[in-house]
Design a protein around this motif. Structure first.
Motif, mmCIF file in Angstrom:
data_model
loop_
_atom_site.group_PDB
_atom_site.id
_atom_site.type_symbol
_atom_site.label_atom_id
_atom_site.label_comp_id
_atom_site.label_asym_id
_atom_site.label_seq_id
_atom_site.Cartn_x
_atom_site.Cartn_y
_atom_site.Cartn_z
ATOM 1 N N THR A 125 -30.116 31.153 -7.981
ATOM 2 C CA THR A 125 -30.805 30.681 -9.189
ATOM 3 C C THR A 125 -29.975 29.576 -9.811
ATOM 4 O O THR A 125 -28.741 29.558 -9.686
ATOM 5 C CB THR A 125 -30.983 31.803 -10.231
ATOM 6 O OG1 THR A 125 -29.681 32.248 -10.641
ATOM 7 C CG2 THR A 125 -31.783 32.962 -9.679
ATOM 8 N N GLU A 144 -29.566 27.248 -13.455
ATOM 9 C CA GLU A 144 -29.930 26.897 -14.827
ATOM 10 C C GLU A 144 -29.167 25.626 -15.173
ATOM 11 O O GLU A 144 -27.947 25.554 -15.019
ATOM 12 C CB GLU A 144 -29.526 28.036 -15.781
ATOM 13 C CG GLU A 144 -29.963 27.791 -17.205
ATOM 14 C CD GLU A 144 -29.336 28.794 -18.169
ATOM 15 O OE1 GLU A 144 -29.551 30.018 -17.999
ATOM 16 O OE2 GLU A 144 -28.627 28.338 -19.080
ATOM 17 N N PRO A 162 -34.029 27.003 -16.727
ATOM 18 C CA PRO A 162 -34.075 27.386 -15.308
ATOM 19 C C PRO A 162 -34.728 26.277 -14.482
ATOM 20 O O PRO A 162 -35.719 25.681 -14.918
ATOM 21 C CB PRO A 162 -34.956 28.641 -15.305
ATOM 22 C CG PRO A 162 -35.009 29.099 -16.719
ATOM 23 C CD PRO A 162 -34.817 27.892 -17.584
ATOM 24 N N ASP A 215 -36.213 24.881 -10.690
ATOM 25 C CA ASP A 215 -36.689 25.206 -9.341
ATOM 26 C C ASP A 215 -36.853 23.915 -8.565
ATOM 27 O O ASP A 215 -36.619 22.849 -9.096
ATOM 28 C CB ASP A 215 -38.031 25.943 -9.444
ATOM 29 C CG ASP A 215 -37.874 27.403 -9.046
ATOM 30 O OD1 ASP A 215 -36.984 27.662 -8.222
ATOM 31 O OD2 ASP A 215 -38.624 28.255 -9.565
ATOM 32 N N ARG A 221 -32.597 22.754 -7.168
ATOM 33 C CA ARG A 221 -32.130 24.092 -6.783
ATOM 34 C C ARG A 221 -31.920 24.172 -5.265
ATOM 35 O O ARG A 221 -30.980 24.793 -4.781
ATOM 36 C CB ARG A 221 -33.116 25.170 -7.226
ATOM 37 C CG ARG A 221 -32.526 26.575 -7.104
ATOM 38 C CD ARG A 221 -33.524 27.628 -7.524
ATOM 39 N NE ARG A 221 -34.708 27.600 -6.679
ATOM 40 C CZ ARG A 221 -34.903 28.395 -5.640
ATOM 41 N NH1 ARG A 221 -34.001 29.286 -5.316
ATOM 42 N NH2 ARG A 221 -36.000 28.299 -4.927
ATOM 43 N N GLU A 239 -25.721 32.961 -8.731
ATOM 44 C CA GLU A 239 -26.337 32.498 -9.971
ATOM 45 C C GLU A 239 -25.483 31.321 -10.431
ATOM 46 O O GLU A 239 -24.259 31.446 -10.538
ATOM 47 C CB GLU A 239 -26.245 33.657 -10.962
ATOM 48 C CG GLU A 239 -26.840 33.437 -12.302
ATOM 49 C CD GLU A 239 -26.494 34.626 -13.201
ATOM 50 O OE1 GLU A 239 -27.271 35.599 -13.209
ATOM 51 O OE2 GLU A 239 -25.442 34.580 -13.857
#
Ligand code: PMV
Length: 349
Positions: A61, A63, A68, A70, A74, A95
């Motif tokens: 994940t 941030e 957040p 995507d 990412r 994370e």
């Protein structure tokens, strides 16, 4: 031996601005450049990134600046973390929480500080005892210019010759204390276009289509040598014209690429003109402009000239903000809150 658990670390890195540009990859798969480049790591700007590997996470994940993320960014982070997973032979996801204190993807080299901080945090989280060269090599795989943000001050990224790029990493040239009066006036312009083509793709387009790419390559070794010698002597009068010559040569390659790459706005061009005219009025080079693949312009000068210059450049139409920056530090690891000395500085000060 790594036992399952949560492995985390936080690392901070500062962006760097290239005096000799990296533009063109000899081995695109590994971000190995055609030419060596030279940069200054900047103080006051930073990316802080926390990485926590956790065997129980189903996916990575990300941030970024509190949101957040995507998709593309990412996936870039995941691909980069794969290098670490291969190294430790564990499939653990992570994370990643990252924050910049300056605009992202707008010519302020956020990819350099971003991947340097990510590499440092991943290394710290997994307890890998690497030296700075290896960390630089890894950071390079995320974004070429990140190889240089491992160190503070003036940094040299050696292009290397090997077929696999293992001798392509940055080394410190002169630390931030070498030339404490050196200043970078970062000029942020309005409506900087969001980068539409990623620089890694754009530069390969230049390699393939710019008729002046090769001529530039032939000039770079000598230009780099002369810059190193001017930095050594803290000789702004010799260094500043070389920085502008290099920036103009980089821009010529971009503009002669098919289709052309135009990163500047009217305000960026006005800054270049203003610096030329300031040097003409002074009768000597007191400032030098440069820019990367973005619209913001960096104007180098020395401390006594910086405040007046920043005021003058800040008054140009379309210039949103100027910030006077000093030579800055290399990567540093941040201890968890509550510990006595939260910042651990290891390399490059
Ligand atoms: O590291 P990348 O892929 O963002 O490429 C950086 C290219 C320039 O910023 C234009 C030049 C440089 O040497 O930093």
């Amino acid at each position: 031996m790594l036992a399952p658990g949560r492995y985390s670390a936080t690392c901070e890195a500062s962006p760097n601005i290239a005096l000799v540009k990296y533009w063109g990859q000899r081995i695109p798969e590994y971000n190995v450049p055609y030419n060596s480049s030279l940069s200054l790591t900047l103080d006051g700007l930073a990316t802080r990134t926390r990485v926590a590997f956790d065997p129980d996470l189903p996916a990575d994940t990300l941030e970024l600046n509190g949101t957040p993320v995507d998709g593309g960014p990412r996936e870039d982070v995941s691909r980069f973390l794969d290098l670490f997973r291969e190294r430790i032979r564990r499939p653990w996801h992570a994370e990643v929480v990252s924050r910049n204190n300056f605009p992202t993807a707008s010519g302020m080299a956020s990819s350099a500080s971003g991947f340097a901080a990510l590499a440092g945090a991943a290394m710290g989280a997994l307890g890998l005892h690497w030296g700075p060269r290896n960390l630089s090599r890894y950071a390079r795989r995320g974004s070429g210019s990140a190889a240089r943000s491992i160190y503070g001050g003036f940094v040299l990224w050696r292009a290397g010759h090997r077929w696999d790029g293992t001798d392509s990493y940055a080394v410190p040239f002169r630390g931030p204390e070498h030339w404490p009066e050196f200043r970078d006036i970062a000029c942020l312009v309005d409506a900087a276009p969001v980068k539409s083509v990623r620089s890694q793709e754009a530069m390969q387009r230049s390699v393939a289509t710019s008729p002046v790419f090769e001529r530039r390559q032939n000039q770079l070794r000598r230009r780099l040598m002369r810059m190193r010698s001017a930095i050594d002597r803290r000789d702004a009068g010799s260094l500043f014209p070389l920085i502008m010559e290099e920036c103009d040569s980089f821009r010529e390659v971009c503009e002669t690429t098919d289709p052309p790459l135009d990163y500047l706005t009217a305000a960026s061009r006005a800054i270049l003109d203003e610096v030329r005219s300031i040097n003409r009025d002074e009768g000597r080079p007191v400032a030098a402009y440069t820019h990367d693949a973005g619209a913001h312009v960096h104007v180098f000068t020395t401390a006594p000239h910086a405040p007046a210059l920043a005021r003058r450049l800040g008054a140009l139409p379309g210039v949103r903000e100027t910030r006077i920056l000093r030579p800055g530090p290399g990567v540093r690891w941040i201890r968890p809150a509550g510990s006595k000395d939260p910042t651990v500085k290891l390399w490059g000060r």
